[in-house]
Design a protein around this motif. Structure first.
Motif, mmCIF file in Angstrom:
data_model
loop_
_atom_site.group_PDB
_atom_site.id
_atom_site.type_symbol
_atom_site.label_atom_id
_atom_site.label_comp_id
_atom_site.label_asym_id
_atom_site.label_seq_id
_atom_site.Cartn_x
_atom_site.Cartn_y
_atom_site.Cartn_z
ATOM 1 N N THR A 2 1.281 -0.911 -0.068
ATOM 2 C CA THR A 2 -0.207 0.318 -0.285
ATOM 3 C C THR A 2 0.938 1.200 -0.674
ATOM 4 O O THR A 2 0.563 2.347 -0.533
ATOM 5 C CB THR A 2 -0.424 0.185 1.458
ATOM 6 N N LYS A 3 2.195 0.915 0.264
ATOM 7 C CA LYS A 3 3.266 2.411 1.177
ATOM 8 C C LYS A 3 4.219 2.406 -0.560
ATOM 9 O O LYS A 3 5.092 1.475 0.504
ATOM 10 C CB LYS A 3 3.344 2.900 2.351
ATOM 11 N N ALA A 4 3.731 2.585 -0.934
ATOM 12 C CA ALA A 4 5.686 1.990 -1.999
ATOM 13 C C ALA A 4 6.139 3.709 -2.198
ATOM 14 O O ALA A 4 5.469 4.090 -1.196
ATOM 15 C CB ALA A 4 4.686 2.019 -3.479
ATOM 16 N N ALA A 5 7.327 2.838 -1.900
ATOM 17 C CA ALA A 5 8.033 4.099 -1.841
ATOM 18 C C ALA A 5 8.208 4.876 -3.156
ATOM 19 O O ALA A 5 7.837 4.953 -4.636
ATOM 20 C CB ALA A 5 9.658 3.401 -1.831
ATOM 21 N N LYS A 6 8.598 5.955 -2.675
ATOM 22 C CA LYS A 6 8.586 7.425 -3.742
ATOM 23 C C LYS A 6 9.742 7.196 -5.353
ATOM 24 O O LYS A 6 10.409 6.577 -4.810
ATOM 25 C CB LYS A 6 8.807 8.407 -3.426
ATOM 26 N N LEU A 7 8.855 7.075 -6.109
ATOM 27 C CA LEU A 7 9.311 7.768 -7.322
ATOM 28 C C LEU A 7 10.748 8.651 -7.669
ATOM 29 O O LEU A 7 10.209 9.651 -7.249
ATOM 30 C CB LEU A 7 8.550 7.474 -8.635
ATOM 31 N N THR A 8 11.811 8.428 -8.188
ATOM 32 C CA THR A 8 12.728 8.997 -8.145
ATOM 33 C C THR A 8 12.340 9.948 -9.572
ATOM 34 O O THR A 8 11.239 9.667 -10.378
ATOM 35 C CB THR A 8 14.316 8.367 -9.136
ATOM 36 N N ARG A 9 13.238 10.740 -9.497
ATOM 37 C CA ARG A 9 13.074 11.837 -10.675
ATOM 38 C C ARG A 9 12.586 11.604 -11.691
ATOM 39 O O ARG A 9 11.981 11.471 -12.653
ATOM 40 C CB ARG A 9 13.467 13.494 -10.723
ATOM 41 N N ASN A 10 13.491 10.229 -12.013
ATOM 42 C CA ASN A 10 13.428 10.442 -13.914
ATOM 43 C C ASN A 10 12.803 8.932 -13.741
ATOM 44 O O ASN A 10 12.482 8.930 -14.766
ATOM 45 C CB ASN A 10 14.983 9.583 -14.041
ATOM 46 N N GLU A 11 12.640 8.187 -12.903
ATOM 47 C CA GLU A 11 11.528 7.503 -12.753
ATOM 48 C C GLU A 11 10.160 8.284 -13.406
ATOM 49 O O GLU A 11 9.152 7.593 -14.201
ATOM 50 C CB GLU A 11 11.178 6.582 -11.580
ATOM 51 N N ASP A 32 14.349 10.770 -26.828
ATOM 52 C CA ASP A 32 14.635 12.174 -26.873
ATOM 53 C C ASP A 32 13.169 12.442 -26.791
ATOM 54 O O ASP A 32 13.300 13.913 -26.815
ATOM 55 C CB ASP A 32 13.692 11.248 -29.210
ATOM 56 N N MET A 33 12.780 12.092 -25.968
ATOM 57 C CA MET A 33 10.828 13.140 -25.540
ATOM 58 C C MET A 33 12.377 14.190 -24.200
ATOM 59 O O MET A 33 11.410 14.961 -23.985
ATOM 60 C CB MET A 33 10.184 12.058 -24.814
ATOM 61 N N LEU A 34 13.197 13.429 -23.507
ATOM 62 C CA LEU A 34 13.602 13.326 -22.177
ATOM 63 C C LEU A 34 14.750 14.373 -22.200
ATOM 64 O O LEU A 34 15.516 15.364 -21.095
ATOM 65 C CB LEU A 34 13.263 12.581 -20.800
ATOM 66 N N ARG A 35 15.426 14.254 -23.423
ATOM 67 C CA ARG A 35 16.037 15.750 -23.555
ATOM 68 C C ARG A 35 16.177 16.957 -23.037
ATOM 69 O O ARG A 35 17.079 17.519 -22.503
ATOM 70 C CB ARG A 35 16.843 15.164 -25.065
ATOM 71 N N PRO A 36 15.193 17.501 -23.223
ATOM 72 C CA PRO A 36 14.964 18.781 -22.910
ATOM 73 C C PRO A 36 14.906 19.156 -20.974
ATOM 74 O O PRO A 36 14.841 19.541 -20.956
ATOM 75 C CB PRO A 36 13.818 19.129 -23.117
ATOM 76 N N GLU A 37 13.858 17.594 -20.579
ATOM 77 C CA GLU A 37 14.506 17.534 -18.877
ATOM 78 C C GLU A 37 15.993 17.280 -18.718
ATOM 79 O O GLU A 37 16.273 17.332 -17.085
ATOM 80 C CB GLU A 37 13.545 16.586 -18.561
ATOM 81 N N GLY A 38 17.059 17.354 -19.662
ATOM 82 C CA GLY A 38 18.199 16.809 -19.581
ATOM 83 C C GLY A 38 18.251 15.720 -18.681
ATOM 84 O O GLY A 38 20.202 15.046 -18.277
ATOM 85 N N ILE A 39 18.636 14.948 -19.454
ATOM 86 C CA ILE A 39 18.573 13.573 -19.405
ATOM 87 C C ILE A 39 19.475 13.059 -20.338
ATOM 88 O O ILE A 39 18.508 13.492 -22.352
ATOM 89 C CB ILE A 39 17.404 12.841 -19.370
ATOM 90 N N LYS A 40 20.354 12.828 -21.026
ATOM 91 C CA LYS A 40 20.988 13.104 -22.356
ATOM 92 C C LYS A 40 21.792 10.943 -22.257
ATOM 93 O O LYS A 40 21.643 10.778 -23.162
ATOM 94 C CB LYS A 40 22.081 13.434 -21.302
ATOM 95 N N ALA A 41 22.145 9.796 -20.952
ATOM 96 C CA ALA A 41 22.283 8.322 -21.192
ATOM 97 C C ALA A 41 21.582 7.560 -21.074
ATOM 98 O O ALA A 41 20.428 7.831 -20.248
ATOM 99 C CB ALA A 41 23.277 8.280 -20.279
ATOM 100 N N PRO A 42 21.366 7.326 -22.001
ATOM 101 C CA PRO A 42 20.501 5.913 -22.659
ATOM 102 C C PRO A 42 20.546 5.059 -21.490
ATOM 103 O O PRO A 42 19.245 4.503 -21.006
ATOM 104 C CB PRO A 42 20.768 4.808 -23.311
#
Ligand SMILES: [Zn+2]
Ligand SMILES: [Zn+2]
Length: 146
Positions: A2-11, A32-42
């Motif tokens: 019931t109490k799930a751990a919070k997701l990380t920002r990337n998740e 590709d969709m998340l590049r503007p969010e600063g995610i660069k690595a597969p």
């Protein structure tokens, strides 16, 4: 669970991208969709996908090597047999669940002495819209992709 751990920002970003998507997305499409969010690595995408799959929030569509957000998200942490209805004509993918199939899979695994972690099934064919539009089922439609 019931109490799930919070997701990380990337998740959270990856899950939102999949929920916005109209169909299955590959890891590179998500990247590709998340590049503007600063995610660069597969690797960042793969790590998030692995964590989300482990929590049954995301499912892998094996035949397309792509991912979809679970459309039964309120069952987080609950294992179900994932049933994908894949339309060959318009490429839409719908997810269905069936408690009868869940039980059948559990029974089958038990009878084989197998400790099942998860199960998925892909039903390929034509969605209601494509049938209504007159698209015909062909041999090619029935044959496995590629
Ligand atoms: Zn699901
Ligand atoms: Zn269709």
């Amino acid at each position: 669970m019931t109490k799930a751990a919070k997701l990380t920002r990337n998740e959270t970003l990856v899950l939102d991208a999949l929920r916005q998507g109209t169909g299955p997305l590959t890891a590179y499409q998500i990247l590709d969709m998340l590049r503007p969010e600063g995610i660069k690595a597969p690797l960042q995408i793969y790590r998030a996908l692995r964590a989300l799959s482990g929590r049954h929030l995301v499912h892998r569509l094996e035949s397309q090597n792509a991912f979809v957000a679970c459309s039964h998200g309120h069952h987080e942490g609950h294992r179900h047999t994932v049933i994908f209805l894949v339309c060959h004509a318009c490429q839409t993918v719908r997810e269905a669940v069936d408690p009868g199939i869940d039980r059948a899979v559990a029974r089958l695994a038990e009878a084989e002495g197998f400790a099942a972690a998860d199960a998925a099934m892909e039903i390929r064919g034509l969605c209601p819209q494509c049938q209504a539009a007159g698209v015909r089922q062909t041999d090619e439609t029935v044959a496995p992709a590629d």
